[in-house]
Structure formats: structure tokens, C-alpha cells
Design a protein around this motif. Structure first.
Motif, PDB file in Angstrom:
ATOM      1  N   THR A 114     -33.002 -20.660 -39.402  1.00 12.11           N
ATOM      2  CA  THR A 114     -33.093 -19.253 -39.021  1.00 12.11           C
ATOM      3  C   THR A 114     -34.546 -18.928 -38.663  1.00 12.11           C
ATOM      4  O   THR A 114     -35.449 -19.741 -38.906  1.00 12.11           O
ATOM      5  CB  THR A 114     -32.653 -18.371 -40.202  1.00 12.11           C
ATOM      6  OG1 THR A 114     -33.555 -18.593 -41.298  1.00 12.11           O
ATOM      7  CG2 THR A 114     -31.227 -18.709 -40.645  1.00 12.11           C
ATOM      8  N   PRO A 115     -34.797 -17.748 -38.098  1.00 12.06           N
ATOM      9  CA  PRO A 115     -36.190 -17.371 -37.831  1.00 12.06           C
ATOM     10  C   PRO A 115     -37.069 -17.450 -39.075  1.00 12.06           C
ATOM     11  O   PRO A 115     -38.249 -17.782 -38.991  1.00 12.06           O
ATOM     12  CB  PRO A 115     -36.052 -15.931 -37.322  1.00 12.06           C
ATOM     13  CG  PRO A 115     -34.712 -15.890 -36.681  1.00 12.06           C
ATOM     14  CD  PRO A 115     -33.839 -16.770 -37.540  1.00 12.06           C
ATOM     15  N   LEU A 165     -16.707 -25.699 -32.280  1.00 10.23           N
ATOM     16  CA  LEU A 165     -17.198 -26.040 -30.944  1.00 10.23           C
ATOM     17  C   LEU A 165     -18.549 -26.754 -31.030  1.00 10.23           C
ATOM     18  O   LEU A 165     -18.776 -27.787 -30.371  1.00 10.23           O
ATOM     19  CB  LEU A 165     -17.321 -24.766 -30.103  1.00 10.23           C
ATOM     20  CG  LEU A 165     -17.618 -24.966 -28.615  1.00 10.23           C
ATOM     21  CD1 LEU A 165     -16.453 -25.659 -27.933  1.00 10.23           C
ATOM     22  CD2 LEU A 165     -17.900 -23.619 -27.952  1.00 10.23           C
ATOM     23  N   ALA A 166     -19.448 -26.216 -31.857  1.00  8.19           N
ATOM     24  CA  ALA A 166     -20.775 -26.831 -32.016  1.00  8.19           C
ATOM     25  C   ALA A 166     -20.657 -28.233 -32.596  1.00  8.19           C
ATOM     26  O   ALA A 166     -21.387 -29.157 -32.194  1.00  8.19           O
ATOM     27  CB  ALA A 166     -21.652 -25.960 -32.912  1.00  8.19           C
ATOM     28  N   ALA A 167     -19.728 -28.415 -33.542  1.00  2.92           N
ATOM     29  CA  ALA A 167     -19.539 -29.728 -34.165  1.00  2.92           C
ATOM     30  C   ALA A 167     -19.072 -30.751 -33.138  1.00  2.92           C
ATOM     31  O   ALA A 167     -19.645 -31.853 -33.032  1.00  2.92           O
ATOM     32  CB  ALA A 167     -18.535 -29.621 -35.315  1.00  2.92           C
ATOM     33  N   LEU A 168     -18.042 -30.404 -32.372  1.00  2.61           N
ATOM     34  CA  LEU A 168     -17.457 -31.365 -31.421  1.00  2.61           C
ATOM     35  C   LEU A 168     -18.368 -31.629 -30.235  1.00  2.61           C
ATOM     36  O   LEU A 168     -18.612 -32.787 -29.857  1.00  2.61           O
ATOM     37  CB  LEU A 168     -16.094 -30.854 -30.950  1.00  2.61           C
ATOM     38  CG  LEU A 168     -15.003 -30.790 -32.029  1.00  2.61           C
ATOM     39  CD1 LEU A 168     -13.728 -30.159 -31.467  1.00  2.61           C
ATOM     40  CD2 LEU A 168     -14.708 -32.181 -32.574  1.00  2.61           C
ATOM     41  N   VAL A 169     -18.877 -30.551 -29.637  1.00  4.19           N
ATOM     42  CA  VAL A 169     -19.737 -30.717 -28.453  1.00  4.19           C
ATOM     43  C   VAL A 169     -21.056 -31.388 -28.845  1.00  4.19           C
ATOM     44  O   VAL A 169     -21.548 -32.279 -28.135  1.00  4.19           O
ATOM     45  CB  VAL A 169     -20.000 -29.354 -27.779  1.00  4.19           C
ATOM     46  CG1 VAL A 169     -21.008 -29.497 -26.640  1.00  4.19           C
ATOM     47  CG2 VAL A 169     -18.691 -28.765 -27.253  1.00  4.19           C
ATOM     48  N   GLY A 170     -21.612 -30.986 -29.982  1.00  5.88           N
ATOM     49  CA  GLY A 170     -22.858 -31.599 -30.430  1.00  5.88           C
ATOM     50  C   GLY A 170     -22.706 -33.070 -30.724  1.00  5.88           C
ATOM     51  O   GLY A 170     -23.554 -33.894 -30.339  1.00  5.88           O
ATOM     52  N   TRP A 171     -21.618 -33.433 -31.376  1.00  2.00           N
ATOM     53  CA  TRP A 171     -21.356 -34.835 -31.722  1.00  2.00           C
ATOM     54  C   TRP A 171     -21.158 -35.689 -30.470  1.00  2.00           C
ATOM     55  O   TRP A 171     -21.889 -36.658 -30.247  1.00  2.00           O
ATOM     56  CB  TRP A 171     -20.123 -34.880 -32.627  1.00  2.00           C
ATOM     57  CG  TRP A 171     -19.547 -36.231 -32.912  1.00  2.00           C
ATOM     58  CD1 TRP A 171     -20.193 -37.437 -32.867  1.00  2.00           C
ATOM     59  CD2 TRP A 171     -18.194 -36.521 -33.285  1.00  2.00           C
ATOM     60  NE1 TRP A 171     -19.326 -38.451 -33.204  1.00  2.00           N
ATOM     61  CE2 TRP A 171     -18.097 -37.925 -33.464  1.00  2.00           C
ATOM     62  CE3 TRP A 171     -17.067 -35.727 -33.509  1.00  2.00           C
ATOM     63  CZ2 TRP A 171     -16.894 -38.548 -33.841  1.00  2.00           C
ATOM     64  CZ3 TRP A 171     -15.885 -36.345 -33.888  1.00  2.00           C
ATOM     65  CH2 TRP A 171     -15.805 -37.739 -34.054  1.00  2.00           C
ATOM     66  N   LEU A 186     -27.079 -27.713 -31.922  1.00  5.94           N
ATOM     67  CA  LEU A 186     -26.300 -26.633 -31.310  1.00  5.94           C
ATOM     68  C   LEU A 186     -26.110 -25.459 -32.272  1.00  5.94           C
ATOM     69  O   LEU A 186     -26.223 -24.297 -31.880  1.00  5.94           O
ATOM     70  CB  LEU A 186     -24.930 -27.157 -30.870  1.00  5.94           C
ATOM     71  CG  LEU A 186     -24.880 -27.971 -29.580  1.00  5.94           C
ATOM     72  CD1 LEU A 186     -23.432 -28.170 -29.138  1.00  5.94           C
ATOM     73  CD2 LEU A 186     -25.656 -27.294 -28.454  1.00  5.94           C
ATOM     74  N   THR A 187     -25.814 -25.766 -33.529  1.00  6.71           N
ATOM     75  CA  THR A 187     -25.612 -24.683 -34.504  1.00  6.71           C
ATOM     76  C   THR A 187     -26.913 -23.937 -34.754  1.00  6.71           C
ATOM     77  O   THR A 187     -26.909 -22.710 -34.944  1.00  6.71           O
ATOM     78  CB  THR A 187     -25.062 -25.240 -35.837  1.00  6.71           C
ATOM     79  OG1 THR A 187     -23.918 -26.048 -35.576  1.00  6.71           O
ATOM     80  CG2 THR A 187     -24.666 -24.112 -36.782  1.00  6.71           C
ATOM     81  N   ALA A 188     -28.035 -24.655 -34.768  1.00  8.10           N
ATOM     82  CA  ALA A 188     -29.334 -23.995 -34.935  1.00  8.10           C
ATOM     83  C   ALA A 188     -29.574 -23.002 -33.801  1.00  8.10           C
ATOM     84  O   ALA A 188     -30.057 -21.883 -34.030  1.00  8.10           O
ATOM     85  CB  ALA A 188     -30.448 -25.041 -34.981  1.00  8.10           C
ATOM     86  N   ALA A 189     -29.216 -23.402 -32.582  1.00 11.06           N
ATOM     87  CA  ALA A 189     -29.373 -22.491 -31.434  1.00 11.06           C
ATOM     88  C   ALA A 189     -28.490 -21.254 -31.611  1.00 11.06           C
ATOM     89  O   ALA A 189     -28.916 -20.124 -31.335  1.00 11.06           O
ATOM     90  CB  ALA A 189     -29.008 -23.221 -30.140  1.00 11.06           C
TER      91      ALA A 189
END
Length: 354
Positions: free
Chosen positions: A78-79, A195-201, A220-223
Motif C-alpha cells: 500500500t502507499p 484475475l490478478a492470480a491467473l493473469v499474473g501467474w 498485479l495485486t500490488a498495482a
């Protein structure tokens, strides 16, 4: 006609693994032992593996489970974490010295005491990702089976002993809520996490990202977290599932181990963990004495276990996930980048000069 011994099928061996893992989880849960979804399957599969039970890992399912931890880490970015980064800089700066000291102690340890060849000794000593060290080592001419058992033993012993150290020496409680139930989380955030899990992986694998199953989803999740789209880590059920499959994976790593390997390779790995524990304890003391971090965070940051396993322990102990994972990422990146270069230099120096 002579009777033929049928080898159990792939699916049968996976079914055996699943049943044993569930039994182990149930026993740990019934006895109220710590981390039943991690240690239950790990213990059951380890005992069965040493008893030569027909077992098989879960392959891509286990890899997919690691994406959950990548999402959990990414959600903690996070920030506020970036505000804390300058405060972490001094302890992060200790990581290269930690790696160097491990190499200076570990390579002679395996070479002189246990009689490993130079290449195998080097990659056995390096505290990098298990798969990365096996792949790099095999390409350099090291014994991949030996590396697999050494690093598997390292992860097994550290994951087993770390909770004991946390509770006895650092007075940590391993009862921190690991996440909210899925029913309590916004459906759109759950969808974004999947989505972040699959696309990132898969995207990470496509571009050759090391540790893609964790780092791709994490990035991706951080973004999404920094963009104010995600405000919580994955649900409790998902993190328990990740623990379960990671526990299975650690135990199954010892399938097919022979008595000779137990006596020499696994024993060497066990002894090496003691060396690593002493070094990690020393760096933990330095970090806490200088006021660079809290004891629990410092211990987990320098405990050279697997990134996934340390993430689990950081979550259940309530440690600062950002602090712990930043140090582990620094260690793994430095080892992956530096190990092949250092190995070539060491091998060149160790060759007899004619």
C-alpha cells in the motif's frame, strides 16, 4: 502365468496423497496443534514418503495455490509501505552481507565436511528459491537430486522450527486472523484477486519471470492495491488451501528417498540448517539491537526458508508482511542474479593450476 506387480497409477498416487494429507490435517485440528492446514499435511506426507507409500504431488494445483500467497503479499503493498521503505533500507542493506557470509560458510561446509563436489556444494549452500537453485545447479553440472533433498530439508526444518522459535523466544502468537471469510468480502474484489492470480501467474511464466506463481500475482495485486481497487487480502478459505498444498508439497519432496540419501544428503541438509539458524539469529540480533526492525519481523525476514512458507508464517504471526517479503525478495533476487556468476568464479579458482 507369473503375477505382475502393477505400479499404482498417477491418479491413484495423488488420491493416496490427498487422503493422507486430509487425515494429517484432521489429526492436527483434533489435537489443537498449531497451523493444522500446513503442518498436518506436511507431517502426514513426510511420514508416508519415508515409509515409501505411493504418492504424487499435485502439480499445477500446488503451483496455483502459491498464487494465493502472491495475491496476499501484493494486497499488503500500500502507499503506507512506501513511506516505510526508507526505514527498511538499513536492514535491507544487510541482506547482501548475509548471503556472502552464508556462501563463505556453506560452500566449505558441504565441500570439506560432507564431500560434495564444488558445484553441488555451492548451489546447496545458496539460500535461493528451491526450484531456481536446482535448475541453475543442474545446468552448471551439480547433482539435481542432491540439491532437491538439501533444499527440501532446509525448507522442511525451518518451517517446522520457525513457529517454535517465534513462540518461545519472541513470544509471538500464531493466532492472528489470516483473512476474512469469503462471504464477507466484496464480490468485485474477489473477482479482481482471481484475475490478478491467473493473469499474473501465466503472464509471468510467458515472460520468464522467476517465481512467476508468486511474483506475477504479487505485482498485479500490488498495482490494484495502490490503485485503490483492492483493500483486503484473499479470503480465509483461500489462504488455508494454500497452506494445505504447500504442506503436501514439502512432504512429498521426500518420496523415494533412500537410506543412503537419508544418512548423507538429508543429514547434511539438517546440519546445515543449524548453521543457517545461527547466522540468521546473529543478523536478527543486529537488526533488533540497532533498532532497524521488530524482533518477529527481523527473525522472519532473515530466516532462509521458502518465500511461500515465510509468507504463511508472517500472516499467522501478524508480522509486517511488507517488511518480511521485501527482505526475502531482495535475498532471492540477489541469489538468482549473483549465483551463476559467483559459481563460475569459484569453480575457476578451485581448478588446479597446471
Amino acid at each position: 502365468m507369473p503375477t505382475q506387480n502393477k505400479t499404482p497409477s498417477f491418479l491413484t498416487k495423488r488420491a493416496v496423497t490427498l487422503v493422507l494429507a486430509l487425515l494429517g490435517t484432521g489429526v492436527f485440528w483434533a489435537l489443537n496443534l498449531p497451523l493444522p492446514f500446513l503442518f498436518g499435511p506436511m507431517s502426514a506426507c513426510l511420514i508416508a514418503a519415508l515409509a515409501h507409500a505411493p504418492m504424487e504431488g499435485f502439480g499445477q494445483i500446488s503451483v496455483a495455490a502459491r498464487t494465493i500467497l502472491g495475491v496476499a503479499v501484493g494486497a499488503s503493498i500500500t502507499p503506507a509501505l512506501f513511506v516505510e521503505l526508507p526505514k527498511m533500507a538499513a536492514s535491507i542493506a544487510l541482506v547482501p552481507f548475509f548471503i556472502l557470509l552464508i556462501a563463505l560458510v556453506g560452500v566449505p561446509f558441504f565441500r570439506k565436511i560432507w564431500g560434495f563436489d564444488s558445484t553441488t556444494a555451492f548451489y546447496a549452500a545458496m539460500p535461493g528459491g528451491l526450484q531456481d537453485m536446482i535448475i541453475f545447479g543442474a545446468e552448471a553440472g551439480a547433482n539435481p537430486r542432491t540439491l532437491s533433498l538439501i533444499h527440501g530439508t532446509r525448507v522442511l526444518i525451518i518451517v517446522t522450527l520457525a513457529p517454535l522459535f517465534l513462540t518461545v523466544f519472541y513470544d509471538a502468537q500464531l493466532t492472528n486472523p489470516i483473512g476474512e471469510p469469503a462471504r464477507d468480502l466484496p464480490i468485485h474484489e474477489l473477482a479482481l484477486m482471481v484475475l490478478a492470480a491467473l493473469v499474473g501467474w501465466k503472464g509471468g511464466e510467458r515472460i520468464g519471470l522467476f517465481g512467476a506463481s508468486i511474483l506475477g500475482p504479487m505485482i498485479l495485486t500490488a498495482a490494484l492495491s495502490l490503485g485503490d481497487f483492492i483493500h483486503t487480502r484473499p479470503p480465509r478459505e483461500a489462504i488455508l488451501a494454500a497452506q494445505f498444498f504447500i504442506g503436501c508439497g514439502i512432504g512429498v519432496k521426500f518420496v523415494g528417498v533412500t537410506w543412503v540419501e537419508l544418512r548423507r544428503v538429508v543429514a547434511a541438509g539438517f546440519a546445515y540448517v543449524i548453521v543457517l539458524a545461527i547466522l540468521a539469529a546473529a543478523f536478527t540480533a543486529v537488526v533488533t539491537t540497532l533498532g532497524l526492525g521488530q524482533p518477529v519481523e527481523a527473525f522472519l525476514a532473515f530466516a532462509p526458508g521458502g518465500q511461500a512458507e515465510m509468507t504463511v508464517l508472517a500472516i499467522v504471526s501478524g508480522a509486517d508482511l511488507g517488511f518480511v517479503i521485501t527482505h526475502h525478495l531482495t535475498r532471492i533476487v540477489l541469489v538468482i542474479i549473483g549465483a551463476p556468476i559467483a559459481a563460475n568464479l569459484i569453480l575457476r579458482w578451485s581448478k588446479p593450476r597446471g
